[in-house]
Design a protein around this motif. Structure first.
Motif, short mmCIF file in Angstrom:
data_model
loop_
_atom_site.label_atom_id
_atom_site.label_comp_id
_atom_site.label_asym_id
_atom_site.label_seq_id
_atom_site.Cartn_x
_atom_site.Cartn_y
_atom_site.Cartn_z
N ILE A 428 0.75 -1.12 0.06
CA ILE A 428 0.04 -0.02 0.19
C ILE A 428 0.96 1.19 -0.08
CG2 ILE A 428 -1.81 1.35 1.13
CD1 ILE A 428 -2.52 -1.42 2.36
N VAL A 429 0.85 2.06 -1.02
CA VAL A 429 1.70 3.15 -1.08
C VAL A 429 0.89 4.45 -1.59
CG1 VAL A 429 3.60 1.91 -2.20
CG2 VAL A 429 1.90 2.85 -3.73
N GLY A 430 1.62 5.46 -1.25
CA GLY A 430 0.75 6.86 -1.41
C GLY A 430 1.57 7.86 -0.56
N PRO A 431 1.19 9.22 -0.99
CA PRO A 431 1.58 10.20 -0.19
C PRO A 431 1.38 10.36 1.13
CG PRO A 431 0.37 11.26 -2.13
CD PRO A 431 0.06 9.74 -2.08
N THR A 432 2.23 10.96 2.08
CA THR A 432 1.68 11.07 3.46
C THR A 432 0.31 11.56 3.67
OG1 THR A 432 4.02 11.61 3.94
CG2 THR A 432 2.33 12.37 5.57
N GLY A 433 -0.43 11.12 4.47
CA GLY A 433 -1.69 11.46 4.73
C GLY A 433 -2.99 10.94 3.67
N SER A 434 -2.52 10.01 3.15
CA SER A 434 -3.46 9.33 2.01
C SER A 434 -4.31 8.36 2.72
CB SER A 434 -2.52 8.89 0.74
OG SER A 434 -1.91 7.92 1.28
N GLY A 435 -4.23 7.82 3.90
CA GLY A 435 -4.84 7.05 4.61
C GLY A 435 -4.26 5.65 4.79
N LYS A 436 -2.90 5.30 4.46
CA LYS A 436 -2.23 4.04 4.47
C LYS A 436 -2.42 3.38 5.87
CE LYS A 436 1.65 5.44 3.23
NZ LYS A 436 1.38 6.90 3.25
N THR A 437 -2.17 4.12 6.95
CA THR A 437 -2.04 3.61 8.15
C THR A 437 -3.52 3.53 8.83
OG1 THR A 437 0.29 4.60 8.71
CG2 THR A 437 -1.15 3.90 10.59
N THR A 438 -4.31 4.17 8.50
CA THR A 438 -5.99 4.11 8.83
C THR A 438 -6.44 2.87 8.25
OG1 THR A 438 -6.15 6.57 8.65
CG2 THR A 438 -7.95 5.32 8.52
N ILE A 595 8.63 -3.52 -3.00
CA ILE A 595 7.35 -3.21 -3.56
C ILE A 595 7.50 -4.04 -4.79
CG2 ILE A 595 5.98 -1.44 -4.93
CD1 ILE A 595 7.04 0.48 -2.52
N ARG A 596 8.57 -3.98 -5.35
CA ARG A 596 8.64 -4.82 -6.88
C ARG A 596 8.16 -6.35 -6.53
NH1 ARG A 596 11.85 -3.05 -10.99
NH2 ARG A 596 13.24 -1.18 -10.26
N ARG A 597 8.41 -6.87 -5.24
CA ARG A 597 8.05 -8.43 -5.25
C ARG A 597 6.59 -8.58 -4.66
NH1 ARG A 597 13.04 -8.49 -2.83
NH2 ARG A 597 12.37 -8.33 -0.77
N ALA A 598 5.88 -7.45 -4.32
CA ALA A 598 4.44 -7.68 -3.79
C ALA A 598 3.63 -8.12 -5.11
CB ALA A 598 3.83 -6.22 -3.76
N ASP A 599 2.76 -9.03 -4.46
CA ASP A 599 1.79 -9.47 -5.49
C ASP A 599 0.97 -8.66 -6.06
OD1 ASP A 599 2.58 -12.43 -5.50
OD2 ASP A 599 1.79 -12.18 -3.10
N ARG A 600 0.34 -7.63 -5.28
CA ARG A 600 -0.55 -6.55 -5.85
C ARG A 600 -0.07 -5.27 -5.05
NH1 ARG A 600 -6.80 -7.48 -5.88
NH2 ARG A 600 -6.62 -6.45 -7.75
N ILE A 601 -0.22 -4.20 -5.75
CA ILE A 601 0.10 -2.76 -5.13
C ILE A 601 -1.20 -1.97 -5.22
CG2 ILE A 601 1.54 -0.75 -5.53
CD1 ILE A 601 3.61 -2.64 -6.69
N VAL A 602 -1.57 -1.28 -4.07
CA VAL A 602 -2.37 -0.56 -4.17
C VAL A 602 -2.21 0.86 -3.78
CG1 VAL A 602 -4.74 0.15 -2.58
CG2 VAL A 602 -3.98 -2.43 -3.06
N VAL A 603 -2.59 1.76 -4.72
CA VAL A 603 -2.10 3.25 -4.63
C VAL A 603 -3.19 4.19 -4.11
CG1 VAL A 603 -1.06 5.28 -5.93
CG2 VAL A 603 -0.64 2.89 -6.46
N LEU A 604 -2.80 4.69 -3.03
CA LEU A 604 -4.14 5.69 -2.59
C LEU A 604 -3.53 6.95 -2.47
CD1 LEU A 604 -4.43 3.85 1.12
CD2 LEU A 604 -6.40 4.23 -0.64
N GLU A 605 -4.58 7.96 -2.90
CA GLU A 605 -4.27 9.38 -2.79
C GLU A 605 -5.38 10.09 -2.35
OE1 GLU A 605 -2.73 12.56 -6.13
OE2 GLU A 605 -3.35 10.63 -6.74
N ASN A 606 -5.28 10.61 -1.05
CA ASN A 606 -6.54 11.30 -0.63
C ASN A 606 -7.77 10.32 -0.25
OD1 ASN A 606 -5.37 13.93 -1.11
ND2 ASN A 606 -6.03 14.18 -3.04
N GLY A 607 -7.18 9.41 0.36
CA GLY A 607 -8.04 8.56 0.63
C GLY A 607 -8.90 7.62 -0.20
N VAL A 608 -8.44 7.60 -1.56
CA VAL A 608 -8.92 6.93 -2.78
C VAL A 608 -8.22 5.99 -3.47
CG1 VAL A 608 -10.48 7.25 -4.93
CG2 VAL A 608 -10.71 8.86 -3.18
N VAL A 609 -8.54 4.94 -3.78
CA VAL A 609 -7.56 4.07 -4.62
C VAL A 609 -7.63 4.48 -5.93
CG1 VAL A 609 -7.24 1.45 -5.27
CG2 VAL A 609 -7.93 2.01 -3.06
N THR A 610 -6.47 4.91 -6.42
CA THR A 610 -6.43 5.39 -7.92
C THR A 610 -5.73 4.33 -8.96
OG1 THR A 610 -4.04 6.66 -7.13
CG2 THR A 610 -6.12 8.01 -7.07
#
Length: 644
Positions: A428-438, A595-610
């Protein structure tokens, strides 16, 4: 003589009424009722011994000294009355007393000797019983109060652990510390005032009043008018004392918070040479606390002083009245009666003073009890549903269905949906405050989604037993927290019953042995508060060993290597590899290699999966993921950009 009792500011919503808070504190005494009864019984006996000592003056005067002086024509009250009236010739005009009858004198001497023997015997009993009763009542009282304090602290700790994570995030740590330490101590002090001061004083005053009535019911009735005065004084100052005490307790919380911030940020304070600034800020807070404290002290001391003035005025007034009545031969008073009344009155003075002091002290402790119960009444984590089920492992996987969440204002997550099959690694990646830890907090069920659902093997988390869920999840964070204990104790924290072989196997897999075996005490090395005696990489490896020993079905790595140097990162990455096999893994903001070895990568931006896909798919797609990769691949000079 009598006394007054009083029982009791912003309160939290749903807080108990003021007086109810004190009654609830007193409720902690119920499990120790036997000890309370013993303590109060000994207090009653001690009070009886005190009054027996005071009453001895009557037989000494009436049965020993005055009869002994009868043979030499001791002056009578009428003689003193004539002298007070100014008739200096009155005594000279009286006829000379007749010589005493020898037979009557012998009877009188025998009576005096018997009376003296009785007085000595009674005095001996009082002398030996007073210290024994004093020791017994104080010891029983302190023993009971000590056990109650343990109960209160245990209850507060249990409530803090049961409160949801949102509560801890919404409240300042200084305020919680103030409530759990100072307010709990002050509220416990109310019990001490009640059972060590107030109740014994009531019993003692009751004995004293009964004895005063036995000596002279007329004088005792005159003395009773003090009671309504004491009630009036306590009631008059009660509201002021409670208000001042409430403001003082709130200011204690501010001072504690300032101290917590200083200790937490000591490295930053020293780095910016801000010691004078922080010292000045702390001094301002303590001065405000001093002003609030002195306001409460003023009200409390003034009330006590007024009570003391009333006590002294009544005592002196009664002695003057009794003396005049004795001289005029009214109400059948003897010199022994008046002396005994004065001695008993003097003995009653202290418990009446204690009664007023305890009443004022209870008013002062009431705000602390209110603040304590505001904490204890805060709603705990949501109970498991009646039909909640237990889970053993993850068979099919984890699915998020249209999950939205907010901390109260702006939404943090909006309509998040994706699926992770059992055994997969999702980044799970994304800018700070995108909701990853939440997102991971929701997975741990620290919070519940506002809408949507998170499911494990098709079962909504809200229908899974919370304890069962968390036994299947382990978390390794960027700043792992170690408890003040040994390396071994920290590894075994999630599974204290683990064998030595299992513990060492987990430590070896996490590469803890690389440094632990070089330490003088090995795995019994003390790590210090928060693991301060270990480096960041060493703390991280201990945290991974702790997670490995639990053997979870789901692993969460929350930026577990982002704060490490390259060498420490290599050790930690190897340790992480030991954890991955067969487990469902959520990785937040790992570096590119993971991240390269992850089976799936979820990109979060402003709380939305982009974006959602594999590394190769997202690189081809471009967008935010590609931007983050480019930033990491080509950092600016002097920077160390990472995915965050």
């Amino acid at each position: 003589m009598s006394g007054a009792s009083a029982q009791g500011g912003g309160a939290a919503p749903g807080a108990a009424p003021p007086r109810a808070a004190l009654w609830r504190i007193f409720g902690y005494a119920r499990p120790h009722a036997a000890l309370v009864a013993v303590s109060l019984g000994l207090s009653l006996a001690f009070g009886a011994a005190l009054y027996a000592r005071a009453y001895l003056v009557k037989p000494i005067l009436d049965d020993v000294l005055l009869p002994q002086g009868a043979a030499v024509a001791a002056p009578q009250p009428s003689d003193w009355l004539r002298l007070l009236g100014g008739d200096s010739t009155a005594r000279r005009e009286q006829p000379a007393p007749a010589p005493p009858d020898p037979r009557r004198r012998a009877d009188l001497e025998r009576h005096v000797r018997e009376g003296f023997a009785r007085v000595v015997l009674a005095a001996a009993v009082v002398i030996f019983s007073l210290p024994l009763l004093q020791f017994g009542r104080v010891y029983a009282s302190e023993h009971f109060l000590g056990r109650v304090y343990i109960d209160i602290q245990r209850h507060v700790c249990a409530r803090l652990l049961a409160l949801p994570l949102r509560f801890h995030h919404d409240h300042r740590r200084g305020d919680l510390l103030s409530r759990t330490l100072r307010d709990a101590s002050s509220a416990h002090g109310a019990l001490g005032l009640l059972f060590a001061d107030f109740a014994p004083a009531v019993l003692t005053v009751g004995l004293g009043v009964a004895l005063l009535f036995a000596i002279s019911w007329q004088l005792a009735l005159v003395a009773l008018w003090l009671g309504p005065l004491l009630f009036t004084v306590v009631a008059l100052f009660g509201t002021r004392i409670r208000r001042s005490a409430r403001r003082r307790q709130e200011k204690y919380a501010d001072v504690t918070q300032r101290l917590v911030e200083i200790l937490s940020g000591i490295k930053v304070i020293k780095a910016f040479r801000a010691e004078p600034l922080e010292e000045a800020a702390f001094r301002r807070e303590t001065r405000r606390l001093f002003r609030r404290t002195m306001s409460a002290v003023r009200q409390r001391v003034f009330a006590r002083s007024l009570v003391e003035m009333l006590n002294n005025a009544v005592a002196i007034g009664l002695l003057i009245l009794g003396s005049l009545l004795l001289l005029r031969g009214r109400w059948g008073l003897t010199l022994g009666d008046l002396a005994a009344f004065a001695a008993v009155l003097a003995t009653t003075y202290k418990p009446v003073k204690d009664l007023a002091k305890a009443s004022v002290g209870l008013l002062d402790a009431q705000p602390a009890a209110e603040r304590l119960f505001e904490l204890l009444d805060s709603p705990a984590e949501i109970e498991d549903a009646p039909d909640a089920v237990a889970i053993e492992r993850v068979a099919t996987g984890v699915r998020l269905r249209d999950v939205s969440f907010s901390y109260g204002r702006e939404p943090v997550l909006r309509h998040v949906s994706f699926e992770v099959k059992a055994g997969q690694v999702v980044a799970i990646v994304g800018p700070t405050g995108s909701g990853k830890t939440t997102l991971t907090d929701l997975l741990l069920r620290f919070y519940d989604p506002v809408s949507g659902a998170i499911e494990i093997d098709g079962v909504d988390l809200r229908r899974i037993q919370r304890g069962s869920l968390r036994r299947q999840i382990a978390v390794v964070t960027q700043e792992p927290f170690l408890f003040d204990g040994t390396i071994r104790e920290n590894i075994q924290y999630g599974r204290p019953e683990a064998t030595e072989a299992e513990t060492l196997a987990a430590a070896q897999a996490a590469h803890v042995d690389e440094f632990a075996l070089r330490l003088p005490a090995g795995y019994d090395t003390q790590v210090g508060a928060g693991g301060a005696r270990l480096s960041g990489g060493q703390r991280q490896r201990v945290a991974i060993a702790r997670a490995l020993l639990v053997d979870p079905a789901i692993l969460i790595f929350d930026e577990a290597t982002s704060a490490l140097d390259s060498k420490s990162e290599r050790y930690v990455q190897d340790a992480i590899e030991a954890l991955l096999g067969g487990r469902t893994v959520f990785v937040i903001a790992h570096r590119l290699s993971t991240i390269r070895r992850a089976d799936r990568i979820v990109v979060l931006e402003n709380g939305v999966v982009t974006q959602l896909g594999t590394h190769a798919e997202l690189v081809r797609e471009g967008g935010l993921y590609r931007e983050l990769l480019d930033l990491q691949a080509a950092p600016r000079p002097g920077s160390d950009l990472r995915l965050n």
